[in-house]
Design a protein around this motif. Structure first.
Motif, PDB file in Angstrom:
ATOM      1  N   ASP A   8      -0.201   3.354 -11.473  1.00 38.58           N
ATOM      2  CA  ASP A   8      -0.542   1.942 -11.280  1.00 38.58           C
ATOM      3  C   ASP A   8      -1.404   1.698 -10.054  1.00 38.58           C
ATOM      4  N   TRP A   9      -1.435   2.662  -9.163  1.00 45.00           N
ATOM      5  CA  TRP A   9      -2.311   2.558  -7.988  1.00 45.00           C
ATOM      6  C   TRP A   9      -2.714   3.984  -7.628  1.00 45.00           C
ATOM      7  N   VAL A  10      -4.010   4.218  -7.478  1.00 45.62           N
ATOM      8  CA  VAL A  10      -4.491   5.558  -7.115  1.00 45.62           C
ATOM      9  C   VAL A  10      -5.471   5.411  -5.966  1.00 45.62           C
ATOM     10  N   ILE A  17      -7.382   7.366  -2.228  1.00 42.79           N
ATOM     11  CA  ILE A  17      -7.647   8.506  -1.350  1.00 42.79           C
ATOM     12  C   ILE A  17      -7.664   7.996   0.081  1.00 42.79           C
ATOM     13  N   TYR A  18      -6.844   8.631   0.913  1.00 44.74           N
ATOM     14  CA  TYR A  18      -6.881   8.384   2.355  1.00 44.74           C
ATOM     15  C   TYR A  18      -7.507   9.604   3.015  1.00 44.74           C
ATOM     16  N   LEU A  19      -8.327   9.363   4.029  1.00 42.24           N
ATOM     17  CA  LEU A  19      -8.892  10.474   4.812  1.00 42.24           C
ATOM     18  C   LEU A  19      -8.401  10.364   6.248  1.00 42.24           C
ATOM     19  N   PRO A  32      -5.097  -4.601  -4.086  1.00 46.97           N
ATOM     20  CA  PRO A  32      -5.404  -4.370  -2.675  1.00 46.97           C
ATOM     21  C   PRO A  32      -4.122  -4.133  -1.886  1.00 46.97           C
ATOM     22  N   THR A  33      -4.197  -3.304  -0.855  1.00 45.64           N
ATOM     23  CA  THR A  33      -3.017  -2.997  -0.047  1.00 45.64           C
ATOM     24  C   THR A  33      -3.269  -3.379   1.410  1.00 45.64           C
ATOM     25  N   ASP A  34      -2.170  -3.730   2.115  1.00 50.58           N
ATOM     26  CA  ASP A  34      -2.277  -3.993   3.558  1.00 50.58           C
ATOM     27  C   ASP A  34      -2.394  -2.686   4.327  1.00 50.58           C
ATOM     28  N   HIS A  51      -4.701   1.541   7.064  1.00 50.46           N
ATOM     29  CA  HIS A  51      -4.641   2.510   8.171  1.00 50.46           C
ATOM     30  C   HIS A  51      -3.173   2.899   8.361  1.00 50.46           C
ATOM     31  N   ILE A  52      -2.878   4.185   8.287  1.00 53.77           N
ATOM     32  CA  ILE A  52      -1.490   4.651   8.398  1.00 53.77           C
ATOM     33  C   ILE A  52      -1.440   5.778   9.431  1.00 53.77           C
ATOM     34  N   ALA A  53      -0.559   5.635  10.417  1.00 57.30           N
ATOM     35  CA  ALA A  53      -0.440   6.671  11.449  1.00 57.30           C
ATOM     36  C   ALA A  53       0.301   7.887  10.900  1.00 57.30           C
ATOM     37  N   GLY A  90       3.013  10.390  10.333  1.00 58.00           N
ATOM     38  CA  GLY A  90       4.458  10.237  10.484  1.00 58.00           C
ATOM     39  C   GLY A  90       4.974   8.929   9.895  1.00 58.00           C
ATOM     40  N   GLN A  91       4.063   7.987   9.651  1.00 58.49           N
ATOM     41  CA  GLN A  91       4.474   6.686   9.107  1.00 58.49           C
ATOM     42  C   GLN A  91       4.441   6.685   7.582  1.00 58.49           C
ATOM     43  N   GLY A  92       5.481   6.105   6.960  1.00 56.23           N
ATOM     44  CA  GLY A  92       5.486   5.974   5.500  1.00 56.23           C
ATOM     45  C   GLY A  92       5.471   7.329   4.804  1.00 56.23           C
ATOM     46  N   VAL A  93       5.365   7.274   3.484  1.00 56.05           N
ATOM     47  CA  VAL A  93       5.316   8.506   2.697  1.00 56.05           C
ATOM     48  C   VAL A  93       4.013   9.250   3.006  1.00 56.05           C
ATOM     49  N   CYS A  94       2.922   8.473   3.116  1.00 57.48           N
ATOM     50  CA  CYS A  94       1.602   9.076   3.342  1.00 57.48           C
ATOM     51  C   CYS A  94       1.538   9.815   4.670  1.00 57.48           C
ATOM     52  N   GLY A  95       1.988   9.140   5.730  1.00 55.74           N
ATOM     53  CA  GLY A  95       1.937   9.749   7.060  1.00 55.74           C
ATOM     54  C   GLY A  95       2.929  10.889   7.212  1.00 55.74           C
ATOM     55  N   ASN A 142      11.727   5.425   5.230  1.00 57.43           N
ATOM     56  CA  ASN A 142      10.392   5.473   5.813  1.00 57.43           C
ATOM     57  C   ASN A 142       9.308   5.161   4.773  1.00 57.43           C
ATOM     58  N   TYR A 143       9.406   4.016   4.120  1.00 59.21           N
ATOM     59  CA  TYR A 143       8.469   3.718   3.037  1.00 59.21           C
ATOM     60  C   TYR A 143       7.689   2.459   3.365  1.00 59.21           C
ATOM     61  N   LEU A 144       6.388   2.497   3.146  1.00 61.24           N
ATOM     62  CA  LEU A 144       5.546   1.317   3.377  1.00 61.24           C
ATOM     63  C   LEU A 144       5.221   0.732   2.012  1.00 61.24           C
ATOM     64  N   ALA A 145       5.775  -0.424   1.714  1.00 58.82           N
ATOM     65  CA  ALA A 145       5.580  -0.999   0.380  1.00 58.82           C
ATOM     66  C   ALA A 145       4.157  -1.518   0.220  1.00 58.82           C
ATOM     67  N   CYS A 146       3.531  -1.027  -0.829  1.00 58.67           N
ATOM     68  CA  CYS A 146       2.164  -1.412  -1.144  1.00 58.67           C
ATOM     69  C   CYS A 146       2.252  -2.614  -2.066  1.00 58.67           C
ATOM     70  N   SER A 147       3.177  -2.500  -3.003  1.00 54.02           N
ATOM     71  CA  SER A 147       3.405  -3.606  -3.930  1.00 54.02           C
ATOM     72  C   SER A 147       4.895  -3.596  -4.272  1.00 54.02           C
ATOM     73  N   SER A 189       7.837   4.650  -7.746  1.00 56.00           N
ATOM     74  CA  SER A 189       7.739   6.060  -7.345  1.00 56.00           C
ATOM     75  C   SER A 189       6.342   6.345  -6.805  1.00 56.00           C
ATOM     76  N   GLU A 190       6.253   7.422  -6.050  1.00 62.35           N
ATOM     77  CA  GLU A 190       4.997   7.716  -5.353  1.00 62.35           C
ATOM     78  C   GLU A 190       4.791   9.226  -5.263  1.00 62.35           C
ATOM     79  N   LEU A 191       3.528   9.640  -5.415  1.00 64.61           N
ATOM     80  CA  LEU A 191       3.173  11.060  -5.276  1.00 64.61           C
ATOM     81  C   LEU A 191       2.015  11.190  -4.304  1.00 64.61           C
ATOM     82  N   LEU A 248      -4.514  12.479  -1.827  1.00 65.12           N
ATOM     83  CA  LEU A 248      -4.473  11.600  -2.999  1.00 65.12           C
ATOM     84  C   LEU A 248      -3.125  10.909  -2.933  1.00 65.12           C
ATOM     85  N   ASP A 249      -3.102   9.597  -3.121  1.00 66.16           N
ATOM     86  CA  ASP A 249      -1.834   8.861  -3.106  1.00 66.16           C
ATOM     87  C   ASP A 249      -1.726   8.092  -4.416  1.00 66.16           C
ATOM     88  N   LEU A 250      -0.659   8.324  -5.152  1.00 69.41           N
ATOM     89  CA  LEU A 250      -0.466   7.642  -6.435  1.00 69.41           C
ATOM     90  C   LEU A 250       0.850   6.888  -6.422  1.00 69.41           C
TER      91      LEU A 250
END
Ligand code: SME
Length: 164
Positions: A40-42, A44-46, A61-63, A66-68, A70-75, A94-99, A104-106, A122-124
């Protein structure tokens, strides 16, 4: 079901037509989103220094542009230097809600092939719990590796030459 072969042949064709790296990253998220039944959301973070910066995405769109580290699933994926498959995002602190709908998230790391260093991911997200299985992980790993190769440092003809 997502098939990396189909996505990679499309990306190879675009590259053959002279597409820039930015355009290929953008194209990749669109192709992935289209390929997966419950993606439902795909995005790319660099990595830029210590911060993950959103490069391209398909979905709401997501807030979290920018993710530090260690923060959230991505960090966390960057901090722990590993892919993360979270079957139920509500079960982790430690989850940052996008929506609100996301269940679930990969995260699949994009690595520069020679150093193996993670340069992004890649963040899905899926609205379905446990949406990502071994097949998604495997196919997305292949796409992430292809994208990682776009970041291989360019060598000059002389680099590595001995001065003897
Ligand atoms: N859920 C992510 C933030 C990015 S959004 O999903 C787009 C996280 O916890 O890091």
């Amino acid at each position: 079901m997502i098939e990396a072969d189909a996505i990679l042949s499309e990306l190879e064709a675009e590259r053959g037509r002279g597409a820039t790296r930015d355009a290929l990253l953008e194209r990749a998220v669109a192709l992935i989103e289209r390929a997966g039944g419950s993606y439902d959301w795909v995005g790319i973070y660099l990595l830029e220094g210590e911060t993950l910066v959103l490069h391209s995405y398909v979905g709401k769109p997501t807030d979290h542009t920018h993710i530090a580290i260690g923060q959230g699933v991505c960090g966390t994926a960057i901090a722990e230097d590993r892919d993360l498959n979270i079957a139920d995002v509500h079960a982790i602190d430690n989850y940052l809600a996008c929506s609100l709908e996301t269940a679930s998230e990969l995260v699949v790391l994009i690595r520069e092939p020679e150093s193996g260093r993670a340069i992004g991911q890649l963040d899905l997200d899926s609205d379905r719990r446990g949406a990502f299985g071994p097949h998604d992980e495997r196919e997305l790993r292949r796409v992430a590796d292809w994208l990682g190769a776009l970041f291989r440092p360019r060598r000059t003809a002389r680099s590595g030459a001995s001065s003897r």
